[in-house]
Design a protein around this motif. Structure first.
Motif, PDB file in Angstrom:
ATOM      1  N   LEU A 130      -9.055 -31.871  52.264  1.00 11.10           N
ATOM      2  CA  LEU A 130      -9.484 -31.991  53.687  1.00 11.10           C
ATOM      3  C   LEU A 130      -7.852 -32.348  54.513  1.00 11.10           C
ATOM      4  O   LEU A 130      -7.893 -32.429  55.702  1.00 11.10           O
ATOM      5  N   GLN A 131      -6.858 -32.583  53.526  1.00 13.35           N
ATOM      6  CA  GLN A 131      -5.470 -32.832  54.380  1.00 13.35           C
ATOM      7  C   GLN A 131      -4.478 -31.791  54.313  1.00 13.35           C
ATOM      8  O   GLN A 131      -3.703 -31.828  55.030  1.00 13.35           O
ATOM      9  N   ILE A 133      -4.891 -28.946  56.194  1.00  6.99           N
ATOM     10  CA  ILE A 133      -4.396 -28.286  57.452  1.00  6.99           C
ATOM     11  C   ILE A 133      -3.761 -29.449  58.281  1.00  6.99           C
ATOM     12  O   ILE A 133      -2.894 -29.139  58.970  1.00  6.99           O
ATOM     13  N   ALA A 140      -7.781 -30.461  62.012  1.00 10.70           N
ATOM     14  CA  ALA A 140      -8.663 -30.524  60.819  1.00 10.70           C
ATOM     15  C   ALA A 140      -9.997 -30.057  61.450  1.00 10.70           C
ATOM     16  O   ALA A 140     -10.370 -30.509  62.429  1.00 10.70           O
ATOM     17  N   PRO A 141     -10.548 -29.095  60.680  1.00 12.07           N
ATOM     18  CA  PRO A 141     -11.939 -28.555  61.209  1.00 12.07           C
ATOM     19  C   PRO A 141     -12.902 -29.401  60.823  1.00 12.07           C
ATOM     20  O   PRO A 141     -12.739 -30.384  59.929  1.00 12.07           O
ATOM     21  N   ARG A 142     -13.847 -29.563  61.386  1.00 15.30           N
ATOM     22  CA  ARG A 142     -15.172 -30.272  61.115  1.00 15.30           C
ATOM     23  C   ARG A 142     -16.214 -29.491  59.926  1.00 15.30           C
ATOM     24  O   ARG A 142     -16.016 -28.246  60.051  1.00 15.30           O
ATOM     25  N   THR A 145     -15.131 -29.649  53.071  1.00 16.87           N
ATOM     26  CA  THR A 145     -14.345 -28.744  52.179  1.00 16.87           C
ATOM     27  C   THR A 145     -14.460 -27.277  52.548  1.00 16.87           C
ATOM     28  O   THR A 145     -13.498 -26.795  52.468  1.00 16.87           O
ATOM     29  N   THR A 148     -12.737 -26.346  55.546  1.00 16.66           N
ATOM     30  CA  THR A 148     -11.496 -26.437  55.576  1.00 16.66           C
ATOM     31  C   THR A 148     -10.722 -25.436  54.694  1.00 16.66           C
ATOM     32  O   THR A 148      -9.765 -24.600  55.107  1.00 16.66           O
ATOM     33  N   LEU A 152      -8.440 -22.404  56.289  1.00 18.59           N
ATOM     34  CA  LEU A 152      -7.071 -22.646  55.800  1.00 18.59           C
ATOM     35  C   LEU A 152      -6.134 -21.526  55.811  1.00 18.59           C
ATOM     36  O   LEU A 152      -5.059 -21.263  56.501  1.00 18.59           O
TER      37      LEU A 152
END
Length: 542
Positions: A130-131, A133, A140-142, A145, A148, A152
């Motif tokens: 989650l970190q 991006i 960060a997208p909603r 996992t 993301t 990416l």
């Protein structure tokens, strides 16, 4: 009355734990979607109430990685509905309190270590993913996992080199900060300060924290919309179960360090009340935190006062230093969270996994996969079931090995002589302790296989505190009836009055002559020896 030494230790431990908890609370709050101040208020509210009410004197409570995953999912699912998120947190706190009053703490501690290691490692991987991006300077997208990982590749094409450099710098400081300095200046705080100061020297644009409010949080009323009821209940159960497991695992760590024993049910009540109040004020819930707890103990914290001091220290920070926190780049927080994610992964278990049972390793890997790609409750549920089945299988194998050996070493000289003289015409089976349902069926097959030889009698020895359930009695009944059909006499030795009554009620003894029951092992072997010497019984008992 508290001694001055303990008082000083609690104050120093609480302040030091607060210094460690501050950057973690900011990072978890921002990553959850509730905002950095929500993380700090969660550490304040839960940290104070759990310390005052809970059952682990040295435990420091606040936002944690496992709770982050649940809250981030809630915020992503209900981005503009703070009342729904608050309802989940409040109900989860109530459920934790109920767990405590129902004295379920001891059962939560029974979750196998392979499952705990699996879901904690899965959570660590999720925190890292989650970190990725934010680490490269993008929003960060909603969606968690999978969202993301999907976003990416395109995010990498727009990488912010300055943000990535700051994130890597923060990660490096958090990782390689000297342990000798950590006693005076914690690695997490050092990484946060170094990364933030370095960002002030960068000319490029960097995403930073929004302005952090300094007042007390507003009251958030829970949602009363019945259309959200199922979502709220399901999410609250996940949050309550995960928070309880995470807390009690941390309490065990505190026990080992302090050589004390926590009160698990009282701790669940304290955690539940603290998290429910967090929900009322829109703060991020949490659980027992490992790093601040360890720091607290090593700095002299010994009583619940240390946890309350930690919370009061953070309260002072909110009103004095909140404006400065707005300058922290999101990439710096991402670098810190990546380091935290690696800490959550149980690397020690992975390193030693190949030396242990392969089944436990397989369960751990499966739980990791389910945690990352499905959900936490499914991962824990499947892991517990598979671990239980693996344990039953190993227990059954050990019990069967015990039955097949006959435990000749436990026999006295006369009993060994009887079996030796019988030359295989007498079989002795030792029932000791509980007979698992996994071993019950296999036991029947063993007796059936060994009875094909010139067997005249079978002695079932119950003298070593045998505990029987329905499966075990069914196995005994099958052994007796099949032996009777072959003309083999069966003897019961050392059966307790309760077992004798149970066997009679379930008609497991109807093919056993009355004079072949209620015997000692030596008496049973002696009578079986007489049968073996005169040849196989001619009459069949059907």
């Amino acid at each position: 009355m508290m001694s001055q030494t303990k008082l000083r230790g609690d104050i120093l431990g609480g302040i030091t734990a607060g210094v460690v908890a501050l950057p973690l609370a900011l990072a978890f709050g921002e990553a959850s979607g509730l905002g950095p101040i929500a993380g700090v208020w969660g550490a304040i509210i839960l940290g104070f109430l759990a310390a005052a009410i809970g059952g682990t004197p040295t435990l420091i409570s606040g936002p944690t990685g496992p709770i982050l995953i649940v809250i981030a999912g809630l915020v992503a699912a209900r981005p503009d509905q703070p009342a729904v998120v608050a309802s989940v947190v409040i109900l989860a706190g109530i459920l934790q309190t109920v767990f405590g009053f129902l004295r379920l703490g001891k059962y939560i501690n029974l979750v196998p270590y392979s499952v705990v290691a699996g879901f904690m490692s899965g959570i660590g991987l999720i925190v890292i993913v989650l970190q990725l991006i934010p680490l490269i300077g993008q929003e960060a997208p909603r969606g968690g996992t999978l969202a993301t990982l999907t976003a990416l590749p395109s995010a990498v094409e727009q990488i912010n080199a300055y943000a990535l450099g700051l994130g890597v710098l923060t990660f490096a400081v958090a990782t390689f900060w000297p342990k000798s300095l950590s006693k005076f200046f914690p690695a997490a705080l050092a990484a946060l300060l170094v990364g933030t100061v370095a960002s002030l020297l960068v000319s490029g644009a960097l995403p930073r924290l929004d302005e952090i409010p300094t007042g007390f949080p507003d009251l958030v009323l829970p949602s009363l919309d019945m259309s959200d009821a199922i979502f709220i209940v399901q999410s609250a159960l996940v949050l309550a179960a995960l928070g309880s497991i995470d807390t009690l695992v941390t309490s065990l760590i505190a026990d080992r360090m302090t050589q004390t024993r926590h009160q698990s049910n009282k701790e669940l009540v304290g955690q539940g009340i603290g998290n429910a109040v967090c929900g009322l004020f829109g703060a991020m819930p949490g659980s027992g935190t490992t790093t601040p707890t360890v720091v607290n103990i090593r700095s002299g914290g010994a009583t619940r006062l240390s946890g309350m001091v930690h919370a009061l220290f953070l309260l002072a920070v909110v009103f004095l230093l909140a404006p400065l926190a707005a300058q922290i780049p999101l990439a710096v927080l991402a670098g810190l969270l990546v380091r935290i994610g690696l800490n959550i992964i149980d690397l020690d278990y992975l390193r030693n996994a190949l030396r242990g049972p392969r089944w436990d390793l397989s369960v751990m890997v499966l739980v990791v996969g389910l945690t990352v790609f499905v959900d936490l409750i499914t991962a824990v549920g499947v892991g517990v079931v598979l671990s239980a089945l693996g344990f039953v299988k190993r227990l059954a194998d050990a019990q069967i090995a015990n039955f097949e050996s006959g435990k000749l070493a436990a026999l006295d000289a006369e009993e060994q002589a009887i079996l030796k003289d019988a030359n295989g015409r007498i079989l002795l089976f030792d029932f000791a302790g509980p007979l698992s349902f996994g071993a019950a069926a296999d036991l029947v097959h063993i007796v059936r296989r060994r009875s094909k030889r010139e067997v005249r009698a079978i002695v079932l020895d119950f003298s070593r505190k045998f505990f029987a359930d329905r499966s075990a009695v069914q196995a005994i009944q099958t052994i007796v009836s099949e032996s009777a059909a072959q003309g083999i006499e069966v003897f019961f030795a050392g059966a307790s009055p309760d077992l004798t009554e149970l066997l009679a009620k379930m008609e497991a003894d109807i093919h056993v002559d009355a004079e072949h029951r209620d015997l000692s092992r030596r008496e049973a072997l002696a009578r079986a020896s007489k049968l073996a010497s005169v040849g196989r019984a001619a009459r069949l008992k059907i």
